[in-house]
Scaffold this active site. Sequence first.
Site, PDB file in Angstrom:
ATOM      1  N   CYS A  72     -13.895  -9.473 -12.646  1.00  0.00           N
ATOM      2  CA  CYS A  72     -14.801  -9.818 -13.741  1.00  0.00           C
ATOM      3  C   CYS A  72     -15.617  -8.608 -14.208  1.00  0.00           C
ATOM      4  O   CYS A  72     -16.236  -7.919 -13.390  1.00  0.00           O
ATOM      5  CB  CYS A  72     -15.746 -10.917 -13.267  1.00  0.00           C
ATOM      6  SG  CYS A  72     -17.046 -11.295 -14.444  1.00  0.00           S
ATOM      7  N   CYS A  78     -23.964 -10.775 -13.327  1.00  0.00           N
ATOM      8  CA  CYS A  78     -24.036 -12.226 -13.489  1.00  0.00           C
ATOM      9  C   CYS A  78     -24.606 -12.955 -12.273  1.00  0.00           C
ATOM     10  O   CYS A  78     -25.491 -13.790 -12.410  1.00  0.00           O
ATOM     11  CB  CYS A  78     -22.642 -12.747 -13.821  1.00  0.00           C
ATOM     12  SG  CYS A  78     -22.408 -14.476 -13.532  1.00  0.00           S
ATOM     13  N   CYS A 161     -14.969 -16.469 -18.037  1.00  0.00           N
ATOM     14  CA  CYS A 161     -15.306 -16.532 -16.616  1.00  0.00           C
ATOM     15  C   CYS A 161     -14.012 -16.750 -15.838  1.00  0.00           C
ATOM     16  O   CYS A 161     -13.280 -17.698 -16.118  1.00  0.00           O
ATOM     17  CB  CYS A 161     -16.291 -17.669 -16.362  1.00  0.00           C
ATOM     18  SG  CYS A 161     -16.652 -17.884 -14.619  1.00  0.00           S
ATOM     19  N   ASP A 335     -25.353 -45.235  -2.956  1.00  0.00           N
ATOM     20  CA  ASP A 335     -25.897 -44.035  -3.562  1.00  0.00           C
ATOM     21  C   ASP A 335     -27.187 -44.435  -4.279  1.00  0.00           C
ATOM     22  O   ASP A 335     -27.357 -45.597  -4.647  1.00  0.00           O
ATOM     23  CB  ASP A 335     -24.902 -43.439  -4.566  1.00  0.00           C
ATOM     24  CG  ASP A 335     -25.155 -41.946  -4.803  1.00  0.00           C
ATOM     25  OD1 ASP A 335     -24.319 -41.135  -4.384  1.00  0.00           O
ATOM     26  OD2 ASP A 335     -26.191 -41.600  -5.389  1.00  0.00           O
ATOM     27  N   CYS A 410     -21.653 -29.266   2.444  1.00  0.00           N
ATOM     28  CA  CYS A 410     -21.568 -28.147   1.487  1.00  0.00           C
ATOM     29  C   CYS A 410     -22.563 -27.053   1.868  1.00  0.00           C
ATOM     30  O   CYS A 410     -22.794 -26.131   1.104  1.00  0.00           O
ATOM     31  CB  CYS A 410     -21.804 -28.634   0.063  1.00  0.00           C
ATOM     32  SG  CYS A 410     -23.426 -29.371  -0.183  1.00  0.00           S
TER      33      CYS A 410
END
Length: 454
Positions: A72, A78, A161, A335, A410
């Site tokens: 990139c 970025c 991107c 949820d 995550c």
Amino acid sequence: MLQQGQQFPLTIKRLGINGEGVGYFKKQVVFVPGALSGEEVVVQATNVYPTYTEGKIVRIRKRSPHRVKPLCPVYDQCGGCQLQHLDYNAQLEAKRDIVIQALERHSRLDIEALDIRPTIGMDDPWHYRNKSQFQVGVKKGRVIAGLYSMNSHELIDIDRCFIQHDATNRVTTVVKTILQDLRIPIYHERKKTGVVRTIVARVGFFTGDVQLVIVTATKELPRKELFVAEVKRRLPEVKSIAQNINGQKTSLIFGDETVVLAGEPYIQEVLGDFSFELSARAFFQLNPIQTVKLYDEVKKAAALTKNERVVDAYCGVGTIGLWLAREAKEVLGMDTIPEAIDDARQNAERHGFTNVTYAVGKAEELLPKWVKEGWKPDVIVVDPPRTGCDHALLKTMLQVKPKTIVYVSCNPSSLARDIDTLAKQYRVEYIQPFDLFPHTAHVESVAKLVRRGK
């Protein structure tokens, strides 16, 4: 004590959780973005704190054999990616190491005894993201869209991107031109003037459907009909055009109100045997190719035999629960976002599942109620946000005592903290890291926990 601006030699020992190089100078830890394990660098101290120092590379004395040229052109400015300068196989090794570091720092587990598997990566680690959210600005009279630079509030214009699907790149580029041509006012954050804040583009990897959401600071979108007509003319692949209104001073992209301007309220996406309808604000995994591998691992870890009751905590639009439903006796998902539960119910209904129930609420509040009513889960799957599981949920799981907990993470740090809490009653059978976001420092994991003395 190091001084700001001071230059000093440093050997990089490993990569930190944000993808930065980590070394030690006179026993003080130093974080250096862009430096790689094994490199010898000269560093300038940029920020000195009592317990650590941040620095930048002045020059590299000894390069890592795994250092590569980033693809990139705006990679250094970025900040969206952190590891494009590291060979992909080495990235996968580094991500496994990040999981190990998190366990060392945030748990009392015997790391040597744990089965931490090699990271599962991608065959082609480019153009994998199905959704882009680019802030809009004006530079020298020209409409630009991209991300804010790492250490400043400068908006970096991103024409292409390399981790975004080409369809989202194309939509963003064309929409910038349309906004420019129609002179639609762009929002100015400091002055609080203008209208358009963000261009959100999403593509169905397996259907080709494209969704465009324009986030505006006001309900009024000047030249709205013209804008819609131009999008339809120049981007015929866009099946859904929506406007989301967010007048708040916030770092959140979306506001509460969404209006469909043209086309369908949803686009379709397919994962494995399932199809999903995605509304403008519906959460969906950003890397569909790796998500299939991740969910298959969850299914393997749950090891269902059609006799188990399963809880899908933090269920979102119900993807994991549906993935397991055929092998489960019953699935209950919950949820706190009502729209997600609406989508989950529709997804279950559309696929003909009668053994899946979804409820709005927190798992730690709903689970004890169900157990009291005589419904006890055999398997609990958690897929929490980056902050990890709510402490009340961890406590609830220890009280409810399912045979198996499958933890989808995550964030290795919160995973380590949470499984340390659960280790009182649960043994970690294995941890499988996944690379859902190549070229970034993110690492996902699936951990299988089995109740002791089961």
